[in-house]
Design a protein around this motif. Structure first.
Motif, mmCIF file in Angstrom:
data_model
loop_
_atom_site.group_PDB
_atom_site.id
_atom_site.type_symbol
_atom_site.label_atom_id
_atom_site.label_comp_id
_atom_site.label_asym_id
_atom_site.label_seq_id
_atom_site.Cartn_x
_atom_site.Cartn_y
_atom_site.Cartn_z
ATOM 1 N N GLN A 79 46.631 43.960 65.383
ATOM 2 C CA GLN A 79 47.605 44.767 65.069
ATOM 3 C C GLN A 79 47.728 45.158 63.605
ATOM 4 O OE1 GLN A 79 51.087 42.180 66.234
ATOM 5 N NE2 GLN A 79 51.493 43.481 67.744
ATOM 6 N N ILE A 80 47.074 44.218 62.567
ATOM 7 C CA ILE A 80 46.716 44.632 61.298
ATOM 8 C C ILE A 80 45.809 45.761 61.301
ATOM 9 C CG2 ILE A 80 45.776 43.941 59.050
ATOM 10 C CD1 ILE A 80 46.896 41.010 59.763
ATOM 11 N N GLU A 90 39.449 31.840 57.229
ATOM 12 C CA GLU A 90 38.920 32.461 58.503
ATOM 13 C C GLU A 90 39.476 33.721 58.704
ATOM 14 O OE1 GLU A 90 40.047 29.296 58.518
ATOM 15 O OE2 GLU A 90 38.265 28.215 58.854
ATOM 16 N N THR A 91 40.845 34.024 58.503
ATOM 17 C CA THR A 91 41.503 35.392 58.539
ATOM 18 C C THR A 91 41.021 36.316 57.567
ATOM 19 O OG1 THR A 91 43.290 34.300 59.423
ATOM 20 C CG2 THR A 91 43.785 36.360 58.177
ATOM 21 N N VAL A 92 40.767 35.874 56.391
ATOM 22 C CA VAL A 92 39.955 36.600 55.210
ATOM 23 C C VAL A 92 38.607 37.161 55.624
ATOM 24 C CG1 VAL A 92 39.184 36.865 52.635
ATOM 25 C CG2 VAL A 92 41.472 35.587 53.150
ATOM 26 N N ILE A 94 38.172 45.517 56.676
ATOM 27 C CA ILE A 94 39.483 45.589 55.644
ATOM 28 C C ILE A 94 39.274 44.858 54.505
ATOM 29 C CG2 ILE A 94 41.887 45.248 56.085
ATOM 30 C CD1 ILE A 94 41.487 45.504 59.051
ATOM 31 N N PRO A 95 39.519 45.276 53.283
ATOM 32 C CA PRO A 95 39.432 44.790 52.289
ATOM 33 C C PRO A 95 40.648 43.822 52.006
ATOM 34 C CG PRO A 95 39.957 47.040 51.882
ATOM 35 C CD PRO A 95 39.678 46.834 53.115
ATOM 36 N N PRO A 101 44.909 49.627 57.152
ATOM 37 C CA PRO A 101 45.384 49.451 55.807
ATOM 38 C C PRO A 101 44.239 49.582 54.548
ATOM 39 C CG PRO A 101 44.809 47.295 56.817
ATOM 40 C CD PRO A 101 44.878 48.386 57.968
ATOM 41 N N ASP A 102 45.015 50.122 53.660
ATOM 42 C CA ASP A 102 43.723 50.265 52.426
ATOM 43 C C ASP A 102 43.321 48.806 52.011
ATOM 44 O OD1 ASP A 102 43.603 53.018 52.659
ATOM 45 O OD2 ASP A 102 45.441 53.232 51.228
#
Length: 82
Positions: free
Chosen positions: A18-19, A37-39, A47-48, A24-25
């Protein structure tokens, strides 16, 4: 009436699909809530992200100034710091 923001589960386990669908920028993450882990997963999706971990008023001010610089509005950071 304020518009509701979408939610994708808890910050600890967000829906990366969903992200990514939002294109997203930049995704803001916090070191206390978001898992490393998400990062890494965001990075693998191209995705930065920007991590912050303010614990004091001075940390919050410094973080706000850095975010304003990242968003290209340094004068807003200066205003918030004042």
């Amino acid at each position: 009436m304020p518009r509701k923001k979408p939610r994708w589960a808890a910050p600890i386990n967000p829906s990366l699909e969903q992200i990514a669908a939002l294109h997203p920028d930049l995704v803001l993450v916090t070191k206390d809530l978001n898992r490393l882990e998400t990062v890494h997963a965001l990075d693998n999706l191209g995705i930065p992200s920007y991590a912050t971990d303010p614990h004091t008023v001075n940390d919050i001010i410094a973080s706000a100034k850095k975010l304003a610089d990242l968003f290209g509005v340094p004068e807003a950071g200066t205003s918030v710091a004042g």
